[in-house]
Design a protein around this motif. Structure first.
Motif, PDB file in Angstrom:
ATOM      1  N   GLU A 362     -20.851  20.531  -4.323  1.00 42.88           N
ATOM      2  CA  GLU A 362     -19.967  20.071  -5.387  1.00 42.88           C
ATOM      3  C   GLU A 362     -18.988  21.176  -5.721  1.00 42.88           C
ATOM      4  OE1 GLU A 362     -21.818  19.304  -9.166  1.00 42.88           O
ATOM      5  OE2 GLU A 362     -23.352  20.813  -8.827  1.00 42.88           O
ATOM      6  N   GLY A 363     -17.859  20.789  -6.333  1.00 37.76           N
ATOM      7  CA  GLY A 363     -16.853  21.773  -6.723  1.00 37.76           C
ATOM      8  C   GLY A 363     -15.778  22.009  -5.687  1.00 37.76           C
ATOM      9  N   LYS A 364     -15.904  21.438  -4.501  1.00 40.06           N
ATOM     10  CA  LYS A 364     -14.900  21.648  -3.459  1.00 40.06           C
ATOM     11  C   LYS A 364     -13.791  20.595  -3.565  1.00 40.06           C
ATOM     12  CE  LYS A 364     -18.166  23.633  -0.126  1.00 40.06           C
ATOM     13  NZ  LYS A 364     -18.729  23.514   1.251  1.00 40.06           N
ATOM     14  N   ARG A 365     -12.650  20.898  -2.941  1.00 41.95           N
ATOM     15  CA  ARG A 365     -11.557  19.937  -2.869  1.00 41.95           C
ATOM     16  C   ARG A 365     -11.681  19.141  -1.573  1.00 41.95           C
ATOM     17  NH1 ARG A 365      -8.140  20.557  -6.975  1.00 41.95           N
ATOM     18  NH2 ARG A 365      -6.867  18.869  -6.125  1.00 41.95           N
ATOM     19  N   LYS A 366     -11.263  17.877  -1.643  1.00 39.68           N
ATOM     20  CA  LYS A 366     -11.313  17.013  -0.467  1.00 39.68           C
ATOM     21  C   LYS A 366     -10.100  16.099  -0.486  1.00 39.68           C
ATOM     22  CE  LYS A 366     -14.195  13.653   1.997  1.00 39.68           C
ATOM     23  NZ  LYS A 366     -14.198  14.411   3.265  1.00 39.68           N
ATOM     24  N   ALA A 367      -9.346  16.076   0.618  1.00 41.72           N
ATOM     25  CA  ALA A 367      -8.144  15.252   0.704  1.00 41.72           C
ATOM     26  C   ALA A 367      -8.428  13.988   1.500  1.00 41.72           C
ATOM     27  CB  ALA A 367      -7.010  16.038   1.356  1.00 41.72           C
ATOM     28  N   ASN A 368      -7.808  12.892   1.080  1.00 38.56           N
ATOM     29  CA  ASN A 368      -7.866  11.680   1.891  1.00 38.56           C
ATOM     30  C   ASN A 368      -6.556  10.915   1.772  1.00 38.56           C
ATOM     31  OD1 ASN A 368      -8.129  10.281  -0.591  1.00 38.56           O
ATOM     32  ND2 ASN A 368     -10.345  10.327  -0.445  1.00 38.56           N
ATOM     33  N   MET A 369      -6.307  10.086   2.775  1.00 38.04           N
ATOM     34  CA  MET A 369      -5.060   9.337   2.856  1.00 38.04           C
ATOM     35  C   MET A 369      -5.102   8.131   1.920  1.00 38.04           C
ATOM     36  SD  MET A 369      -3.263  11.049   5.037  1.00 38.04           S
ATOM     37  CE  MET A 369      -1.930   9.911   5.473  1.00 38.04           C
ATOM     38  N   LEU A 370      -3.925   7.728   1.474  1.00 35.20           N
ATOM     39  CA  LEU A 370      -3.803   6.465   0.759  1.00 35.20           C
ATOM     40  C   LEU A 370      -3.873   5.308   1.762  1.00 35.20           C
ATOM     41  CD1 LEU A 370      -0.839   7.123  -1.708  1.00 35.20           C
ATOM     42  CD2 LEU A 370      -3.279   7.309  -2.166  1.00 35.20           C
ATOM     43  N   ALA A 371      -4.136   4.134   1.253  1.00 35.70           N
ATOM     44  CA  ALA A 371      -4.057   2.931   2.080  1.00 35.70           C
ATOM     45  C   ALA A 371      -2.583   2.564   2.209  1.00 35.70           C
ATOM     46  CB  ALA A 371      -4.838   1.791   1.441  1.00 35.70           C
ATOM     47  N   CYS A 372      -2.016   2.727   3.403  1.00 33.70           N
ATOM     48  CA  CYS A 372      -0.594   2.425   3.567  1.00 33.70           C
ATOM     49  C   CYS A 372      -0.403   0.968   3.992  1.00 33.70           C
ATOM     50  CB  CYS A 372       0.060   3.381   4.556  1.00 33.70           C
ATOM     51  SG  CYS A 372      -0.366   3.106   6.275  1.00 33.70           S
ATOM     52  N   THR A 373       0.786   0.452   3.724  1.00 34.44           N
ATOM     53  CA  THR A 373       1.108  -0.942   4.006  1.00 34.44           C
ATOM     54  C   THR A 373       2.357  -1.006   4.869  1.00 34.44           C
ATOM     55  OG1 THR A 373       0.171  -1.665   1.888  1.00 34.44           O
ATOM     56  CG2 THR A 373       1.689  -3.173   2.994  1.00 34.44           C
ATOM     57  N   VAL A 374       2.334  -1.871   5.881  1.00 33.27           N
ATOM     58  CA  VAL A 374       3.493  -2.107   6.740  1.00 33.27           C
ATOM     59  C   VAL A 374       3.983  -3.536   6.508  1.00 33.27           C
ATOM     60  CG1 VAL A 374       4.348  -2.216   9.109  1.00 33.27           C
ATOM     61  CG2 VAL A 374       2.657  -0.479   8.478  1.00 33.27           C
ATOM     62  N   ASN A 375       5.222  -3.680   6.063  1.00 35.56           N
ATOM     63  CA  ASN A 375       5.851  -4.988   5.847  1.00 35.56           C
ATOM     64  C   ASN A 375       6.987  -5.204   6.842  1.00 35.56           C
ATOM     65  OD1 ASN A 375       4.249  -5.675   3.616  1.00 35.56           O
ATOM     66  ND2 ASN A 375       5.628  -4.673   2.172  1.00 35.56           N
ATOM     67  N   ILE A 376       6.978  -6.350   7.511  1.00 33.46           N
ATOM     68  CA  ILE A 376       8.052  -6.720   8.441  1.00 33.46           C
ATOM     69  C   ILE A 376       8.492  -8.130   8.083  1.00 33.46           C
ATOM     70  CG2 ILE A 376       8.705  -7.099  10.844  1.00 33.46           C
ATOM     71  CD1 ILE A 376       6.514  -5.120  11.637  1.00 33.46           C
ATOM     72  N   GLY A 377       9.793  -8.291   7.797  1.00 37.18           N
ATOM     73  CA  GLY A 377      10.283  -9.580   7.333  1.00 37.18           C
ATOM     74  C   GLY A 377      11.467 -10.095   8.136  1.00 37.18           C
ATOM     75  N   ALA A 378      11.588 -11.407   8.184  1.00 36.17           N
ATOM     76  CA  ALA A 378      12.742 -12.070   8.802  1.00 36.17           C
ATOM     77  C   ALA A 378      13.134 -13.245   7.925  1.00 36.17           C
ATOM     78  CB  ALA A 378      12.411 -12.541  10.211  1.00 36.17           C
ATOM     79  N   GLU A 379      14.431 -13.344   7.609  1.00 34.17           N
ATOM     80  CA  GLU A 379      14.945 -14.414   6.758  1.00 34.17           C
ATOM     81  C   GLU A 379      16.146 -15.059   7.437  1.00 34.17           C
ATOM     82  OE1 GLU A 379      16.567 -15.011   2.162  1.00 34.17           O
ATOM     83  OE2 GLU A 379      16.775 -13.066   3.180  1.00 34.17           O
ATOM     84  N   TYR A 380      16.204 -16.377   7.370  1.00 30.00           N
ATOM     85  CA  TYR A 380      17.352 -17.092   7.945  1.00 30.00           C
ATOM     86  C   TYR A 380      17.965 -17.988   6.881  1.00 30.00           C
ATOM     87  CZ  TYR A 380      20.242 -19.914  11.018  1.00 30.00           C
ATOM     88  OH  TYR A 380      21.315 -20.533  11.606  1.00 30.00           O
ATOM     89  N   GLU A 381      19.259 -17.740   6.607  1.00 32.21           N
ATOM     90  CA  GLU A 381      19.987 -18.526   5.615  1.00 32.21           C
ATOM     91  C   GLU A 381      20.476 -19.824   6.253  1.00 32.21           C
ATOM     92  OE1 GLU A 381      23.098 -15.960   4.395  1.00 32.21           O
ATOM     93  OE2 GLU A 381      21.756 -14.437   3.538  1.00 32.21           O
TER      94      GLU A 381
END
Length: 496
Positions: A362-381
């Motif tokens: 106990e007492g130590k530092r520990k790093a971890n990644m965030l949960a990242c999100t990838v968004n890909i979109g396509a829209e047609y008018e």
């Protein structure tokens, strides 16, 4: 730990709603006058400058699961009972489960949100938000053992885990037009970690040994919560023998917020906080000629970053097998007077006895990644009416065993500058859902109400919540926001 375990098996339905990185509302992705599109892609700009008051600017509550209330609770003699009741067949219960059963809960509370147009046609945002994220993965084999304990000599359980983060995010973003067709955007986020718990069982073999079960497991807990002490049984004097001295005494954790002085409080608080950073990156491309005229493509990666947590307590499962007496007094047949709450408590107590962890450091530092999100979109008018469009959004959250994906089709219409509507249908790891958003963006004020999930069947109102929760898969998303608009409608690249 007991509370975590109870939430795991009961499944977290009502308890978790009040409790969980943000899941921005995907139904608003293609609504141009929706002020918070930049949270889904930093290359998007709001149609007006705005600011929002704390708490009401963009309140977001989300639960996602391939489990539900109906998976674990069943009607019995005019009341509810758990899946452990003998009146519920193992075929009926286990038939509702997948090999991996997931639950994710998110709550985002905005403290400050400002978006402003610049003279050169760029759009800048500044936000302070507190986010809570809980993710659970519960394997089929765990429930098979619980329900059918004794029908086999050996059970192999793995990939069991709970992960929770609470942090405050300060984000500064900017979107800018690079060419007539290309827009880009980025956000820099400074993170203050408030609490982090990551508990997992990679492997657990349970074998019958005379009148009890032998448990051999490999797992770990990493917890960083300011001012929280995690005592061992040796420290609390509850060890039955010397071999238990280093075991975590989970029953005593709730009594650990005790300090001798104010200085000790501040010292413990500062040592336990986490610090980190993340970025969002995005781009959009618009086709305005030829056969592809009216097609808009977009892509973004969100929350690419980390938090370094302070004062981390690390515990691992015992290197030697231990013994477990089994699940007792939790079936509650007709002759029993036990209530549903009694069943839940007994189930949680038995599960807590099944898992044993020993403190390593106990007492130590520990790093971890965030949960990242990838968004890909396509829209047609639509060529016959440019204020109407169809869109498709692919969204993938990357967080190890808690990862999930969704594809969402939408129909969008914005007939005037101050009104936008979208309805969508999503297919994801957690099943299929309908969503919709109604957005008003008047001079002076903006308002939106929306959801990515419209539940078709709810339970009766739950005490303390005042509302019901989805009866089948626990998929629920509620978004509401009120903003104060400060400018006329503008678009990226338009200079004053």
């Amino acid at each position: 730990m007991k509370k975590i375990i109870i939430a795991i098996t009961l499944l977290a339905a009502g308890a978790c709603i009040a409790a969980n990185a943000q899941e921005p509302m995907k139904s608003g992705y293609f609504v141009e006058n929706y002020n918070y599109r930049h949270q889904l892609n930093p290359a998007f700009a709001s149609s007006r400058s705005y600011y929002a008051l704390p708490g009401i600017g963009n309140l977001n509550v989300t639960t996602q699961s391939n489990m539900g209330i109906s998976t674990f609770l069943y009607p019995y003699n005019g009341q509810l009972t758990t899946f452990m009741n003998s009146s519920v067949s193992s075929e009926e219960f286990l038939g509702k489960l997948s090999s991996n059963n997931n639950l994710g809960v998110s709550v985002s509370v905005p403290l400050l949100s400002v978006g402003t147009w610049g003279k050169k046609g760029g759009f800048t945002t500044f936000e302070i938000t507190t986010k809570t994220n809980v993710a659970m993965n519960l394997p089929y084999d765990l429930f098979d053992f619980m329900k059918n304990v004794g029908s086999k000599q050996n059970y192999n359980i793995g990939n069991l885990g709970v992960r929770s983060k609470v942090y405050t995010e300060l984000a500064i973003g900017h979107a800018h037009k690079i060419t007539d067709r290309l827009n880009v955007g980025a956000k820099l986020k400074i993170l203050l970690g408030l609490a982090n718990v990551d508990a997992k069982i990679d492997r657990m073999q349970v074998s019958m040994a005379e009148d009890s079960w032998s448990v051999d497991a490999k797992g770990s807990i990493n917890a960083s919560v300011p001012m929280l002490k995690v005592p061992t049984k040796g420290e609390t004097g509850t060890a039955a023998d010397p071999s238990q001295n280093n075991e975590i005494d989970f029953d005593a954790i709730g009594d650990s917020f005790e300090f001798d002085s104010v200085n000790d409080v501040f010292s413990s608080l500062s040592a336990g906080l986490g610090y980190g950073a993340a970025i969002d990156l995005g781009a959009t491309y618009e086709f305005d000629s030829g056969l592809l005229n009216g097609l808009n493509l977009s892509a973004a990666i969100l929350d690419l970053g980390f938090i370094s947590w302070g004062n981390t307590v690390n515990a691992v499962t015992s290197p030697d097998p231990w013994y477990f007496d089994g699940f007792n007094d939790i079936a509650f047949d007709s002759e029993s007077e036990g209530t549903l709450n009694d069943q839940i408590n007994a189930l949680g107590d038995d599960l807590a006895d099944m898992l044993k962890f020993e403190k390593v450091s106990e007492g130590k530092r520990k790093a971890n990644m965030l949960a990242c999100t990838v968004n890909i979109g396509a829209e047609y008018e639509m060529p016959f009416y440019r204020h109407m469009s169809v869109g498709f959004l692919s969204s993938t959250k990357i967080q190890g065993p808690y990862s999930h994906s969704e594809g969402r089709f939408s129909l969008n219409i914005e007939p005037v500058k101050w009104f936008g509507f979208s309805t969508s249908y999503g297919i994801s790891t957690f099943g299929s859902t309908w969503g919709a958003i109604v957005n008003f963006s008047f001079p002076g004020i903006g308002l939106f109400v929306g959801t990515d999930t419209i539940p078709t069947k709810l339970t009766a109102p739950i005490k303390g919540l005042g509302i019901g929760v989805p009866y089948n898969n626990l998929n629920l998303n509620v978004n509401f926001g009120l903003t104060f608009n400060l400018s006329k409608v503008r678009h990226l690249g338009e200079e004053i």
